[in-house]
Design an enzyme around this catalytic site. Structure first.
Site, PDB file in Angstrom:
ATOM      1  N   LYS A 137      -3.155  35.538  56.218  1.00  0.00           N
ATOM      2  CA  LYS A 137      -4.486  36.103  55.984  1.00  0.00           C
ATOM      3  C   LYS A 137      -4.673  37.455  56.667  1.00  0.00           C
ATOM      4  CE  LYS A 137      -7.387  32.168  54.783  1.00  0.00           C
ATOM      5  NZ  LYS A 137      -8.660  31.483  55.056  1.00  0.00           N
ATOM      6  N   LYS A 143       0.024  28.052  42.133  1.00  0.00           N
ATOM      7  CA  LYS A 143      -1.109  27.141  42.297  1.00  0.00           C
ATOM      8  C   LYS A 143      -2.333  27.682  41.568  1.00  0.00           C
ATOM      9  CE  LYS A 143      -2.487  24.605  46.010  1.00  0.00           C
ATOM     10  NZ  LYS A 143      -2.725  24.153  47.395  1.00  0.00           N
ATOM     11  N   LYS A 202      -8.665  30.574  42.868  1.00  0.00           N
ATOM     12  CA  LYS A 202      -9.846  31.356  42.497  1.00  0.00           C
ATOM     13  C   LYS A 202      -9.547  32.846  42.542  1.00  0.00           C
ATOM     14  CE  LYS A 202     -11.958  31.387  47.072  1.00  0.00           C
ATOM     15  NZ  LYS A 202     -12.227  32.736  47.521  1.00  0.00           N
TER      16      LYS A 202
END
Ligand code: TRP
Length: 339
Positions: free
Chosen positions: A118, A201, A204
């Protein structure tokens, strides 16, 4: 030291970051509802304090928190049976997180792969909260002495850290106070992949809206996305081995199995030999049947945000009744003067 036996208690959390999709439903919400209906105590939390470790527009955050609550309820989480609340309404999470900031070691957190992913190259500019995030997650779990945490594979390392924190705390203070929590990792069948690329995967953040079915999609959108989903020209196999090199076919069969509460073997014994031209309409029918009522119910709930807020406040009150005495005991163990 006497061994304390902790009664089974399930806790899990989801970040209110918007756009719930089929992966969230099959991988988390549906499983959470099933755990609730097994007669175990269940706590489900919208982790708004975790969300702000990266910038969130305040109005969007509120909306996403309410929408996530609506998603939980529409998926079968009953606020009378489970404690459903947003994290910031139970201040004991943040209070215990501070204690854990003083238990966890820099070296432990430096190894967290999610932080590295991240923060990326710009580590110096990441928030301190993003770095300390796993300590707050450990506090979410341990403030309830939760014994089982259903999570995705990507959270396994954070649960291991939670276990390390509990072990070190118990050892440093010579107590047997925090349980060593077990992760309950999702199986392959509930790992939902992109409808455009079976090796990725469902997410969003995929730029293509056609890659995912969202929990707010209506019947038409669900049907369209499945009809356009990527496949291959072969007929479906009758055995699981036949799906090995066929990521897209495997994904659609997995989705069918999860939505119909069957195993992949059972599904293939029914549909083996069929072409996608025959299988896709079956999947459309099943998906619309299971998912459209959820999106309709979410829409209905979102019409009345004040009611959602009341549900979350009540859930938080019930959660605090468990959390407050555990925080008290923790402070006592650590040596804080209590009036
Ligand atoms: N970190 C989890 C995620 O990103 C969310 C989360 C926060 C969580 N606290 C938790 C999950 C406690 C399980 C238990 O998916």
């Amino acid at each position: 030291m006497t061994e304390v036996v902790h009664t089974p208690r399930v806790f899990s959390g989801i970040q209110p970051s918007g756009d719930l999709h089929l992966g969230n439903y099959l991988g988390a919400l549906k499983r959470f509802a099933e755990a609730q209906d097994q007669g175990i105590e269940t706590l489900y939390c919208m982790v708004d304090l975790h969300a702000i470790t990266v910038w969130q527009n305040p109005a969007d955050l509120k909306r996403a928190t309410r929408e996530l609550a609506a998603g939980f309820i529409a998926s079968g989480i009953d606020p009378e049976k489970s404690m459903l609340f947003n994290q910031s309404q139970v201040p004991e999470h943040a209070q215990l997180a501070w204690i854990f900031n003083c238990v966890a070691r820099m070296g432990w957190l430096n190894r967290m792969t999610q932080f590295k992913d991240k923060a990326g190259k710009n580590r110096e500019n990441a928030s301190v909260g993003l770095f300390a995030y796993p300590n707050l997650m450990a506090a979410d779990i341990l403030i309830y002495h939760a014994t089982h945490v259903p999570v995705g594979e990507d959270q396994k390392q954070h649960i291991e850290l939670t276990r390390d924190i509990a072990t070190k705390f118990n050892h440093d203070y010579g107590v047997d106070f925090f349980p060593i929590t077990e992760p309950v990792i999702e199986g392959a069948a509930t790992r939902v992949m992109s409808l455009r690329d079976g090796s990725k995967k469902m997410s969003k953040s995929d730029p293509s809206d056609m890659s995912r079915i969202t929990m707010t999609d209506d019947a038409d959108a669900i049907a369209k996305k499945i009809r356009k989903a990527k496949t291959d020209p072969e007929a479906l196999p009758s055995e699981v081995e036949g799906l090995k090199e066929r990521a897209e076919a495997r994904n659609l069969v997995n989705i069918y199995a999860a939505l119909s509460d069957n195993t992949v073997d059972q599904v293939l014994s029914d549909v083996g030999g069929k072409q996608f031209s025959e299988f896709k309409p079956m999947l459309v029918e099943l998906a619309v049947d299971k998912l459209a009522p959820i999106s309709t119910e979410m829409g209905r709930l979102m019409q009345d945000p004040a009611e959602i807020d009341r549900i979350l406040a009540k859930g938080a009150q019930k959660a605090r009744a468990i959390a407050a005495p555990i925080l008290d005991q923790t402070y006592e163990i650590v040596g804080m003067v209590r009036g």
